[in-house]
Design a protein around this motif. Sequence first.
Motif, mmCIF file in Angstrom:
data_model
loop_
_atom_site.group_PDB
_atom_site.id
_atom_site.type_symbol
_atom_site.label_atom_id
_atom_site.label_comp_id
_atom_site.label_asym_id
_atom_site.label_seq_id
_atom_site.Cartn_x
_atom_site.Cartn_y
_atom_site.Cartn_z
ATOM 1 N N VAL A 177 0.838 -1.209 0.000
ATOM 2 C CA VAL A 177 0.000 0.000 0.000
ATOM 3 C C VAL A 177 0.867 1.251 0.000
ATOM 4 O O VAL A 177 0.570 2.235 -0.701
ATOM 5 C CB VAL A 177 -0.933 -0.003 1.226
ATOM 6 N N LYS A 178 1.949 1.228 0.765
ATOM 7 C CA LYS A 178 2.886 2.356 0.803
ATOM 8 C C LYS A 178 3.453 2.642 -0.590
ATOM 9 O O LYS A 178 3.571 3.803 -1.001
ATOM 10 C CB LYS A 178 4.027 2.050 1.774
ATOM 11 N N LEU A 179 3.779 1.582 -1.331
ATOM 12 C CA LEU A 179 4.312 1.748 -2.685
ATOM 13 C C LEU A 179 3.279 2.388 -3.606
ATOM 14 O O LEU A 179 3.610 3.275 -4.408
ATOM 15 C CB LEU A 179 4.739 0.389 -3.246
ATOM 16 N N VAL A 180 2.032 1.948 -3.511
ATOM 17 C CA VAL A 180 0.980 2.507 -4.357
ATOM 18 C C VAL A 180 0.795 3.994 -4.066
ATOM 19 O O VAL A 180 0.684 4.814 -4.990
ATOM 20 C CB VAL A 180 -0.346 1.746 -4.147
ATOM 21 N N LEU A 181 0.773 4.354 -2.777
ATOM 22 C CA LEU A 181 0.601 5.763 -2.413
ATOM 23 C C LEU A 181 1.749 6.620 -2.943
ATOM 24 O O LEU A 181 1.526 7.727 -3.465
ATOM 25 C CB LEU A 181 0.502 5.896 -0.888
ATOM 26 N N GLU A 182 2.974 6.109 -2.827
ATOM 27 C CA GLU A 182 4.126 6.865 -3.319
ATOM 28 C C GLU A 182 4.098 6.968 -4.839
ATOM 29 O O GLU A 182 4.470 8.010 -5.406
ATOM 30 C CB GLU A 182 5.416 6.208 -2.844
#
Length: 355
Positions: free
Chosen positions: A266-271
């Motif tokens: 999820v962190k990767l998608v947000l970034e």
Amino acid sequence: MNVPTWLWFATIGGLLAIIIADLFLVDHKPHTVTIREATRWVLFYVALAVVFGVGIWFFAGGGYAGEFFAGYITEYSLSVDNLFVFVVIMAAFSVPSEHQHRVLLVGIVIALVMRGIFIAIGAAAIAAFSWVFYLFAVILVVTAVNLARQGTEHEGGEPAPVRLLRKYLPVSDDFHGTKLFTRINGKRLVTPMLMVMLAIGFTDLLFALDSIPAIFGLTQEPYLVFTANAFALMGLRQLFFLLGGLLSRLVYLSYGLSVILAFIGVKLVLEALHENNLPFINGGEPVPVPTVGIELSLSVIIGVLVITTIASLIKARRDPSVIHAPGAPATDSPDQPVPDAKEQAAELDRNNAGN
């Protein structure tokens, strides 16, 4: 983060020197590793990683140091899951306990070389294609779901490349000390020592398919990605001997790791959305979404691991029947040799039969 070429060479040279020293100090006289010895080496490698992280904080700042520690802890925790499979492989090959350390050391060196190649490819892909973050996120989420479904089951066996080699290479039935090749009746044969080393190396490479994207979700600095992987792998083989039967009690480990991988996904998608330049998403413009800082990431990773470990040990104490992963209770005597993989599997079967 500006890392000069000389620092890369110095870091790799230092890591090689440590590995060679380890090989000489521990393996110049093959023996069964004791819990006391394994504890000393685990503490040594953890301390080494901490000193390295402090050095990064001193020379490059707290932000990069936080990324290194987050990456190191994530890689180390994901590597613990590898140990379940390593126990199965050791038992399948009936590796003598006095040679297990050498097998793990060489196998992990092979894995480190292959991971280095993966990291270089991943860094180049991220620099050239922004959509790689979305691909990494998908890999992590899919792996998280698979880990959650896996639960406490940990299957292992020979990787496909090792099975393929067996078809074309004559392999001796027995170990011949630490020899990789032997000659019987005038015929040159490969020993099981070489095969199990390759099995460990290729198995870890499969685990790298999720761990490499995971650490790239915490830092995009190739130097930090490589060093975090190196320190995690170097301390992994000693953890194999130290944890012993504790592995069988970490019944919720897969669930904890699945939460960590999903969180990083999820962190990767947000970034990726925050820095978006894909034309079919928001017209190629960045999407105003919140991002996850390294401080929060580090807190979540440590928190999940602590909760998972405590919950696992409580569950194993209250319901011993859940202890059915590869492994066996570690010996209470710090100087008593750790049981080899075959003995661990037999002990586990006896425990399960009693329950």
